[in-house]
Design an enzyme around this catalytic site. Sequence first.
Site, PDB file in Angstrom:
ATOM      1  N   ASN A 109       0.817  -1.209   0.000  1.00 29.80           N
ATOM      2  CA  ASN A 109       0.000   0.000   0.000  1.00 29.80           C
ATOM      3  C   ASN A 109       0.851   1.260   0.000  1.00 29.80           C
ATOM      4  O   ASN A 109       0.415   2.324   0.387  1.00 29.80           O
ATOM      5  CB  ASN A 109      -0.939  -0.007   1.222  1.00 29.80           C
ATOM      6  CG  ASN A 109      -2.010   1.059   1.094  1.00 29.80           C
ATOM      7  OD1 ASN A 109      -2.510   1.324   0.005  1.00 29.80           O
ATOM      8  ND2 ASN A 109      -2.341   1.701   2.192  1.00 29.80           N
ATOM      9  N   SER A 132      -5.864   1.194  17.193  1.00 26.94           N
ATOM     10  CA  SER A 132      -6.643   2.336  16.708  1.00 26.94           C
ATOM     11  C   SER A 132      -7.788   2.628  17.661  1.00 26.94           C
ATOM     12  O   SER A 132      -8.312   1.715  18.320  1.00 26.94           O
ATOM     13  CB  SER A 132      -7.203   1.979  15.329  1.00 26.94           C
ATOM     14  OG  SER A 132      -8.236   2.863  14.969  1.00 26.94           O
ATOM     15  N   ALA A 133      -8.202   3.880  17.672  1.00 30.57           N
ATOM     16  CA  ALA A 133      -9.380   4.263  18.468  1.00 30.57           C
ATOM     17  C   ALA A 133     -10.626   3.572  17.938  1.00 30.57           C
ATOM     18  O   ALA A 133     -11.669   3.592  18.585  1.00 30.57           O
ATOM     19  CB  ALA A 133      -9.557   5.768  18.422  1.00 30.57           C
ATOM     20  N   TYR A 173     -12.059  -4.485   9.453  1.00 22.24           N
ATOM     21  CA  TYR A 173     -10.786  -3.826   9.779  1.00 22.24           C
ATOM     22  C   TYR A 173     -10.712  -3.580  11.290  1.00 22.24           C
ATOM     23  O   TYR A 173      -9.725  -3.924  11.949  1.00 22.24           O
ATOM     24  CB  TYR A 173     -10.662  -2.493   9.012  1.00 22.24           C
ATOM     25  CG  TYR A 173      -9.725  -1.515   9.679  1.00 22.24           C
ATOM     26  CD1 TYR A 173      -8.355  -1.681   9.616  1.00 22.24           C
ATOM     27  CD2 TYR A 173     -10.230  -0.430  10.430  1.00 22.24           C
ATOM     28  CE1 TYR A 173      -7.495  -0.809  10.270  1.00 22.24           C
ATOM     29  CE2 TYR A 173      -9.382   0.435  11.085  1.00 22.24           C
ATOM     30  CZ  TYR A 173      -8.020   0.249  11.003  1.00 22.24           C
ATOM     31  OH  TYR A 173      -7.179   1.108  11.658  1.00 22.24           O
ATOM     32  N   LYS A 203      -8.212  -5.225  14.633  1.00 25.10           N
ATOM     33  CA  LYS A 203      -7.492  -4.508  15.711  1.00 25.10           C
ATOM     34  C   LYS A 203      -7.924  -5.057  17.073  1.00 25.10           C
ATOM     35  O   LYS A 203      -7.083  -5.313  17.947  1.00 25.10           O
ATOM     36  CB  LYS A 203      -7.754  -3.005  15.631  1.00 25.10           C
ATOM     37  CG  LYS A 203      -7.228  -2.332  14.373  1.00 25.10           C
ATOM     38  CD  LYS A 203      -5.713  -2.289  14.352  1.00 25.10           C
ATOM     39  CE  LYS A 203      -5.177  -1.555  13.138  1.00 25.10           C
ATOM     40  NZ  LYS A 203      -3.744  -1.779  12.921  1.00 25.10           N
ATOM     41  N   ASN A 206     -10.183   8.097   1.162  1.00 25.88           N
ATOM     42  CA  ASN A 206     -11.418   8.001   1.948  1.00 25.88           C
ATOM     43  C   ASN A 206     -11.380   8.917   3.153  1.00 25.88           C
ATOM     44  O   ASN A 206     -12.395   9.383   3.618  1.00 25.88           O
ATOM     45  CB  ASN A 206     -11.610   6.564   2.478  1.00 25.88           C
ATOM     46  CG  ASN A 206     -11.719   5.580   1.344  1.00 25.88           C
ATOM     47  OD1 ASN A 206     -12.554   5.751   0.462  1.00 25.88           O
ATOM     48  ND2 ASN A 206     -10.863   4.560   1.336  1.00 25.88           N
TER      49      ASN A 206
HETATM   50  C1  UD1 Z   1     -11.349   6.361   9.835  1.00 29.24           C
HETATM   51  C2  UD1 Z   1     -11.784   4.952  10.129  1.00 29.24           C
HETATM   52  C3  UD1 Z   1     -11.004   4.440  11.296  1.00 29.24           C
HETATM   53  C4  UD1 Z   1      -9.519   4.512  10.989  1.00 29.24           C
HETATM   54  C5  UD1 Z   1      -9.143   5.950  10.650  1.00 29.24           C
HETATM   55  C6  UD1 Z   1      -7.705   5.983  10.169  1.00 29.24           C
HETATM   56  C7  UD1 Z   1     -14.136   4.865   9.383  1.00 29.24           C
HETATM   57  C8  UD1 Z   1     -15.566   4.695   9.808  1.00 29.24           C
HETATM   58  N1  UD1 Z   1     -13.208   4.909  10.367  1.00 29.24           N
HETATM   59  O1  UD1 Z   1     -11.658   7.185  10.949  1.00 29.24           O
HETATM   60  O2  UD1 Z   1     -11.386   3.116  11.558  1.00 29.24           O
HETATM   61  O3  UD1 Z   1      -8.790   4.087  12.105  1.00 29.24           O
HETATM   62  O4  UD1 Z   1      -9.953   6.413   9.584  1.00 29.24           O
HETATM   63  O5  UD1 Z   1      -7.304   7.286   9.917  1.00 29.24           O
HETATM   64  O6  UD1 Z   1     -13.828   4.935   8.210  1.00 29.24           O
HETATM   65  N2  UD1 Z   1     -15.366  13.088   6.400  1.00 29.24           N
HETATM   66  C9  UD1 Z   1     -16.090  13.862   5.526  1.00 29.24           C
HETATM   67  N3  UD1 Z   1     -15.812  13.753   4.195  1.00 29.24           N
HETATM   68  C10 UD1 Z   1     -14.844  12.906   3.690  1.00 29.24           C
HETATM   69  C11 UD1 Z   1     -14.114  12.110   4.592  1.00 29.24           C
HETATM   70  C12 UD1 Z   1     -14.404  12.211   5.944  1.00 29.24           C
HETATM   71  O7  UD1 Z   1     -16.959  14.632   5.942  1.00 29.24           O
HETATM   72  O8  UD1 Z   1     -14.669  12.851   2.454  1.00 29.24           O
HETATM   73  C13 UD1 Z   1     -15.620  13.216   7.841  1.00 29.24           C
HETATM   74  C14 UD1 Z   1     -16.074  11.938   8.534  1.00 29.24           C
HETATM   75  O9  UD1 Z   1     -17.475  11.822   8.504  1.00 29.24           O
HETATM   76  C15 UD1 Z   1     -15.524  12.154   9.959  1.00 29.24           C
HETATM   77  C16 UD1 Z   1     -14.245  12.971   9.726  1.00 29.24           C
HETATM   78  O10 UD1 Z   1     -14.390  13.561   8.448  1.00 29.24           O
HETATM   79  O11 UD1 Z   1     -16.419  12.946  10.721  1.00 29.24           O
HETATM   80  C17 UD1 Z   1     -12.974  12.128   9.737  1.00 29.24           C
HETATM   81  O12 UD1 Z   1     -13.119  11.058   8.812  1.00 29.24           O
HETATM   82  P1  UD1 Z   1     -11.890  10.107   8.407  1.00 29.24           P
HETATM   83  O13 UD1 Z   1     -10.708  10.933   8.078  1.00 29.24           O
HETATM   84  O14 UD1 Z   1     -12.377   9.148   7.378  1.00 29.24           O
HETATM   85  O15 UD1 Z   1     -11.553   9.359   9.774  1.00 29.24           O
HETATM   86  P2  UD1 Z   1     -12.523   8.480  10.724  1.00 29.24           P
HETATM   87  O16 UD1 Z   1     -13.772   8.119  10.070  1.00 29.24           O
HETATM   88  O17 UD1 Z   1     -12.604   9.182  12.030  1.00 29.24           O
END
Ligand code: UD1
Length: 331
Positions: free
Chosen positions: A35, A124-125, A148, A152, A197
Amino acid sequence: MNVLITGGNGFIGSHTCVELIEAGYDVIVMDNLSNSEGENVKKIEKITGKKLCFYNTDMLDYSGVDRIFKENEISGVIHFAGLKAVGESVEKPLEYYENNITGTINICKAMKENGCKRMVFSSSATVYGTSGKVPLVETLPTSATNPYGFTKVMIERILKDLCIADPEWSVMLLRYFNPIGAHESGVIGEKPKGMPNNLIPVISKVAMGEMPYVMVYGNDYNTPDGTGVRDYIHVADLAVGHIKAMEYLLSHKGSEAVNLGTGKGTSVLEIIKAYENACGKEIPYKFVKKRSGDVAVCYADTTKAKELLGWEAKFGIERMCIDSWRFTQKK
Ligand code: UD1
């Protein structure tokens, strides 16, 4: 002291290698480059001015892993290697369970076989599942919402059981909150393969004009501005946390779980604003429906990290965004 870093070519692994080398450790990197591009090893060498010992080895290949231990006297392992995309894990559960769990078991077996019983594990949290109780404290029960996350939870359990069975083992389970930012040199940072993502890689793409806008997942959460709140932590702070954890393991046996976060929550809109300030451009965004599995608020109780490791995050979101933008422009 030789430390083996599995997944050392990745985002958090590469930053940890730099910090370890600068703290005087001898670092051996094992990575299958699945990756990440192999270039991080070269970049770590560029930043630190030191030649790295690198093995292109898959943790599913037991004899390959064992060979690394036979060829080097390894005193401790920091285990980052693993698949980590939440959505992909739902589509490919077998791949996730096999890779993350069998891979970790292989590493532990090779450690045991070669008399190395000290590991810092990249947890991870996500192991707090949908607990909803903030700040999240280490004593909460663990669970998950996707394969995933379950890898953990399960690996934490396996490592705890190992410490129960053999009191010679020492294991630190580090539960990261949301790692972002990049090395201050702008040389290493987060470079996900394919479509991002996570929030910061998406914002970075929008800032570069490679995506038209950020899709903000939900604006009616029970939070001050209605968007999701997370505990973003600078990857350089996180890297230092690993050194503190390894130091702790040198004089303690058994297992401990410790949160690595700042203890401060930041909303999606606040992060977008901070990134706009860092890059001097407007970041367009649109509200879309909530992403399934997301919780409203997630931030760490940081007491244990302070008390046990003497560690505390130094950087705030402004600095995280500035460093992330510097890396994004250079890459
Ligand atoms: C995600 C994973 C988590 C992983 C972590 C690693 C999920 C549900 N959780 O955490 O298991 O350990 O990444 O970094 O995927 N957001 C947007 N638009 C976007 C992307 C994100 O609004 O295009 C928002 C999300 O709704 C969230 C925040 O940004 O409120 C953070 O999102 P993200 O960076 O994906 O992290 P987590 O979801 O907290």
